[in-house]
Design a protein around this motif. Structure first.
Motif, PDB file in Angstrom:
ATOM      1  N   LEU A 169      81.489  52.766   2.075  1.00  0.00           N
ATOM      2  CA  LEU A 169      82.473  53.083   3.105  1.00  0.00           C
ATOM      3  C   LEU A 169      82.069  51.666   4.181  1.00  0.00           C
ATOM      4  CD1 LEU A 169      83.478  55.344   5.492  1.00  0.00           C
ATOM      5  CD2 LEU A 169      80.833  55.819   5.656  1.00  0.00           C
ATOM      6  N   VAL A 170      80.380  50.937   3.992  1.00  0.00           N
ATOM      7  CA  VAL A 170      81.078  49.994   4.559  1.00  0.00           C
ATOM      8  C   VAL A 170      82.427  48.777   4.390  1.00  0.00           C
ATOM      9  CG1 VAL A 170      79.507  47.772   5.107  1.00  0.00           C
ATOM     10  CG2 VAL A 170      78.786  49.995   5.568  1.00  0.00           C
TER      11      VAL A 170
ATOM     12  N   LYS B  69      83.060  47.273  13.197  1.00  0.00           N
ATOM     13  CA  LYS B  69      84.547  47.954  13.850  1.00  0.00           C
ATOM     14  C   LYS B  69      84.691  47.610  15.125  1.00  0.00           C
ATOM     15  CE  LYS B  69      84.993  51.941  11.903  1.00  0.00           C
ATOM     16  NZ  LYS B  69      84.999  54.090  11.870  1.00  0.00           N
TER      17      LYS B  69
ATOM     18  N   CYS C 254      79.012  50.214  10.577  1.00  0.00           N
ATOM     19  CA  CYS C 254      80.219  50.458  10.259  1.00  0.00           C
ATOM     20  C   CYS C 254      80.619  50.731  11.882  1.00  0.00           C
ATOM     21  CB  CYS C 254      81.363  51.611  10.133  1.00  0.00           C
ATOM     22  SG  CYS C 254      80.793  51.658   8.115  1.00  0.00           S
ATOM     23  N   SER C 255      79.762  50.939  12.872  1.00  0.00           N
ATOM     24  CA  SER C 255      80.762  51.013  14.367  1.00  0.00           C
ATOM     25  C   SER C 255      80.291  49.650  14.607  1.00  0.00           C
ATOM     26  CB  SER C 255      79.571  51.653  15.323  1.00  0.00           C
ATOM     27  OG  SER C 255      78.785  51.547  15.041  1.00  0.00           O
TER      28      SER C 255
ATOM     29  N   GLN D 240      85.139  49.354   2.739  1.00  0.00           N
ATOM     30  CA  GLN D 240      85.863  49.622   3.183  1.00  0.00           C
ATOM     31  C   GLN D 240      86.243  49.246   4.489  1.00  0.00           C
ATOM     32  OE1 GLN D 240      88.591  51.249   1.341  1.00  0.00           O
ATOM     33  NE2 GLN D 240      90.075  50.846   3.248  1.00  0.00           N
ATOM     34  N   THR D 241      85.299  48.778   5.953  1.00  0.00           N
ATOM     35  CA  THR D 241      85.702  49.271   6.479  1.00  0.00           C
ATOM     36  C   THR D 241      86.019  47.572   6.823  1.00  0.00           C
ATOM     37  OG1 THR D 241      83.942  50.931   8.005  1.00  0.00           O
ATOM     38  CG2 THR D 241      83.902  49.403   9.005  1.00  0.00           C
TER      39      THR D 241
ATOM     40  N   GLU E  12      89.450  47.074   6.404  1.00  0.00           N
ATOM     41  CA  GLU E  12      90.319  47.186   7.267  1.00  0.00           C
ATOM     42  C   GLU E  12      89.912  46.794   8.763  1.00  0.00           C
ATOM     43  OE1 GLU E  12      90.025  51.610   7.219  1.00  0.00           O
ATOM     44  OE2 GLU E  12      90.650  51.629   5.569  1.00  0.00           O
ATOM     45  N   TYR E  13      88.666  46.642   8.906  1.00  0.00           N
ATOM     46  CA  TYR E  13      88.494  45.716  10.666  1.00  0.00           C
ATOM     47  C   TYR E  13      88.444  44.235  10.608  1.00  0.00           C
ATOM     48  CZ  TYR E  13      88.868  51.280  11.904  1.00  0.00           C
ATOM     49  OH  TYR E  13      89.245  52.016  11.955  1.00  0.00           O
ATOM     50  N   ASN E  14      87.442  44.054   9.637  1.00  0.00           N
ATOM     51  CA  ASN E  14      86.969  42.745  10.025  1.00  0.00           C
ATOM     52  C   ASN E  14      88.378  41.462   9.399  1.00  0.00           C
ATOM     53  OD1 ASN E  14      84.410  44.599   9.737  1.00  0.00           O
ATOM     54  ND2 ASN E  14      84.401  42.991  11.241  1.00  0.00           N
TER      55      ASN E  14
END
Length: 813
Positions: free
Chosen positions: A635-636, A612, A608-609, A638-639, A642-644
């Motif tokens: 979690l992946v 992001k 995820c880092s 959801q990331t 939100e970020y991609n």
């Protein structure tokens, strides 16, 4: 026969007579053609006789043939040899004629092989002439064996050279000597302007003469030509001198070999010169090739680091006693013996334009006085000197014993230590070493390390794409590659596939960081794959992204976790702190990320880092990824949401998503994705009756999804019929590409799927892929289903033997 002048005067008349004869004989050709299949071959028709006469005298009739009307010219084209057929191409196009079918037939009849990339062939003339050039160059085709290939007025190599875009050199550099020979000077000049890709396959050990020819060839094709890509394939035991020669010349550096001919294009500055007495001390023996400038650069780097470490011996902890194997593992991590002082070799024979830094020592003669002065430069120490290193063996064979005296022996010892230590595999002999350090280049100015400044020497053009497939990189090869990469600003794409980097990956990361800091760095694509990695793949990805923030495409794959190259192993100092760190990754420019993981659970927060920090990501592919729990997979996802926000294509391959059905539904509801791939992900292994309707409902409400690929998920007939509801009248889906390969689909289920599409009246929705399904169980029904489907979409299928999938059939019963 009339004189040549008479032939020229009557050329048009002759062609018109031949054409008239053609029209009269056309109606009589069909009947003999039918009888020739069952009885003796019919005599050639009058048209064929006239056509052969025209083809045999094209030297004087060519302009007249070009002036013929299109319908007549079309009948003459198949009778021409390849040289005149190639020359008449432009005229034929102006008359609305195509020669593609003729060139394809010539390929089938003369090459007799299935061409590579058959589906992507756009010009059969260029494809044929390029393959013809390679066959003639290697001597694998006899031009005199067929009249269509033989014409004394043309040179096969010269005539076909302008169509060559890709040239492959194999084995013992066959063809390199022929291309640089004076009779083929025009061929080489033509290749310099037409050739774009140079490939090396299955190289073997070569002699000095072949390497000298290759040196001239690369200089002409890369430095003064248009070659942009160099690829090396399947070289299990690379020859160091040959590999470094290809590498350094690809990077834009060149020196003519000893006694080599001068380059006409370079002028006086590139003329070769006879080796001096000092340079003779750098020879590896009478049968070894001379070391090039880049080899001395690599040796100077190792030696200068040994010299700087030796000055700190007073502060170093007591030495420990280890075996040679553990020493070599440390050396592969970059550590160097701190107690043995070796001076770098002379650099008087550097590439044109190279400036020798003041810190680089240079030998001026091979006299005993130089040995005396060298000994005076050695650091004073009361500790006993280590035993001399064992003489290493070259891969090319054994070398006779030789007495080592003076500075020449010192230089030879340095070469043996630096350039062959990686190949030593023997155990038992012990030596004392100091504390080893990680051998990472710090990306600083090469001159402070005793290296020539490469920027001052780069007077020639270099390639933009470098690919190394299954070429094991020894210590000296990896060090040379890293040193060149640190200033290779023209490089746009780098592929390192199964090169056995091991701990040399740290040197690579430092060189890439140094390259990223260079003005005008163009590196935008990096493809890295290997069996083992000293770093976990997610930490390696983070390190690459930090080192190359402007990278656009990153593809990384590691097959197995490595314990042997683990930095935590005792005796290995581990990676530098600047390579792996806990600090946040700065925002990068990644647009495409492909990751292939080894077996074992992966850290979702680390992945995820990376996601992001990749706000521009448009394509993401995860292969063989395993998470500790479905929550980590969620979690992946959801990331990503939100970020991609720019993500368009998402692919999962060989992942067990049977317990992640809610996460899959969440993904199908994402209104930014245009293409999703679940390849062999076991989607319908659990609760298929409940999950399929939920999946179809999510897809029916998604109007942005254009492509769905579900190969290898055991969809079956029931699942296929459920997917048909996606195309119903009440659906807002805009799906236009569907891949249902390897899904245990039978002909009756496919036929019912086609009927439902017809009943709902959906228009053509694009492509449907049906590879490796059980359609051979009822060929008639399968053909009927495909016929109906082709009215609504483009169907791509194959003839596959379903008996090979019996185990899958039993598991779905």
């Amino acid at each position: 026969m009339a004189a040549p002048e008479a032939w020229r005067a009557r050329s048009c008349w002759f062609c018109e007579v031949a054409a008239a004869t053609t029209m009269e004989a056309t109606s009589r050709e069909a009947a003999p053609a039918k009888s020739s299949a069952s009885g003796p071959s019919a005599p050639p028709s009058l048209f064929e006789l006239c056509g052969r006469a025209v083809s045999a005298h094209m030297g004087v009739l060519e302009s007249g043939v070009w002036a013929l009307p299109g319908p007549i010219l079309q009948s003459i084209l198949p009778l021409l040899n390849i040289y005149y057929l190639e020359r008449i191409e432009e005229t034929a196009l102006k008359k609305g004629l195509s020669t593609q079918a003729i060139w394809r037939r010539l390929w089938d009849e003369l090459m007799k092989t299935r061409p590579s990339g058959l589906e992507s062939v756009t010009c059969w003339r260029a494809k044929f002439m390029e393959a013809f050039f390679s066959h003639v160059l290697r001597g694998t085709i006899d031009v005199s064996s067929d009249r269509r290939l033989c014409d004394q007025r043309f040179s096969p190599l010269l005539h076909s050279s302008r169509h060559v875009r890709q040239l492959t050199i194999c084995n013992m550099l066959q063809g390199a000597t022929e291309l640089v020979a004076e009779p083929n000077r025009r061929v080489l000049e033509t290749l310099a302007s037409s050739l774009h890709t140079l490939k090396f396959r299955h190289l073997l050990f070569s002699d000095v003469a072949a390497q000298q020819s290759l040196r001239q060839l690369l200089h002409q094709l890369i430095h003064h030509g248009a070659v942009n890509q160099v690829s090396l394939y399947s070289w299990p035991v690379p020859e160091s001198a040959l590999f470094i020669l290809i590498l350094t010349m690809s990077a834009g550096f060149w020196q003519p070999g000893p006694g080599g001919p001068p380059c006409r294009l370079c002028g006086e500055a590139s003329r070769g010169r006879a080796p001096s007495r000092d340079e003779s001390s750098l020879l590896l023996g009478s049968r070894r090739p001379r070391r090039d400038a880049a080899e001395r650069c690599a040796a100077a780097l190792m030696a200068s680091r040994r010299k700087s470490e030796a000055k700190q011996m007073a502060r170093a902890p007591p030495t420990t006693r280890v075996t040679r194997r553990s020493t070599q593992e440390s050396l592969r991590a970059g550590g160097i013996d701190r107690k043995r002082e070796l001076h770098p070799p002379a650099t008087s024979n550097e590439a044109p334009g190279t400036k020798q830094p003041p810190s680089a020592p240079a030998t001026s003669s091979a006299s005993p006085s130089s040995s005396t002065s060298a000994s005076k430069r050695a650091p004073a120490s009361s500790t006993p000197q280590p035993k001399p290193l064992k003489r290493f063996k070259r891969a090319t064979g054994k070398r006779g014993a030789r007495t080592r005296q003076g500075s020449g022996a010192e230089s030879e010892d340095l070469y043996d230590f630096v350039f062959i230590v990686a190949g030593e595999k023997e155990d038992g002999e012990e030596m004392e070493i100091g504390e080893v350090a990680c051998g990472a280049l710090d990306g600083s100015d090469p001159s402070c390390l005793g290296l020539p400044v490469l920027e001052a020497s780069q007077r020639f053009r270099s390639i933009s794409t470098l690919e190394l497939f299954t070429v094991p990189l020894s210590t000296e090869a990896a060090l040379t590659l890293c040193h060149l990469l640190s200033s290779w600003v023209s490089l746009e794409s780098l592929t390192l596939s199964y090169n056995g980097l091991g701990s040399n990956i740290f040197r690579l990361l430092d060189s890439l960081r140094a390259l990223s800091g260079q003005a005008g760095c163009r590196l935008r694509a990096l493809h890295l794959s290997d069996l083992f990695s000293p770093l976990p793949i997610l930490e390696l990805t983070r390190a690459i992204v930090r080192a190359l923030p402007l990278l656009r495409v990153l593809s990384i794959r590691v097959d197995h976790p490595s314990q042997r190259d683990n930095p935590a192993v005792p005796g290995n100092a581990g990676p530098p702190s600047h390579i792996i760190g806990d600090e946040e990754i700065p925002e990068n420019c990644l647009e495409q990320l492909e990751m292939g993981f080894p077996r074992g659970a992966q850290s979702a927060p680390l992945l995820c880092s990376v996601l992001k920090a990749s706000g521009s990501l448009q394509q993401l592919s995860l292969d063989s990824t395993t998470f500790a729990s479905p929550q980590d997979f969620g979690l992946v996802l959801q990331t990503l949401k939100e970020y991609n926000l720019a993500l368009k294509k998402l692919s999962f391959h060989d992942m067990n998503l049977a317990d992640c059905q809610s996460e899959v539904l969440f993904l199908l509801q994402n209104l930014t994705l245009q293409e999703i791939t679940f390849s062999f992900c076991r989607l319908f292994e659990k609760r298929p009756a409940q999950f399929l309707p939920e999946m179809v409902a999510a897809m029916k409400g998604n109007s942005t999804l254009k492509g769905l690929r579900l190969p290898g998920n055991r969809l079956g007939n029931a699942g296929l019929l459920a997917l048909a509801d996606v195309f119903s009248e009440d659906s807002s889906s805009s799906l236009c590409q569907l891949d249902i390969s390897s899904n245990c689909i039978k002909p009756d289920g496919l036929l019912e799927f086609a009927k439902r599409l017809e009943r709902w009246g959906r228009g053509a929705f694009g492509h449907l892929r049906l590879f490796q399904n059980w359609l051979d169980q009822d060929a008639v029904t399968a053909r009927e289903a495909i016929r109906r489907l082709r009215a609504t979409c483009h169907v791509v299928s194959d003839s596959w033997d379903s008996s090979q999938a019996f185990a899958d059939y039993v598991s779905t019963m």
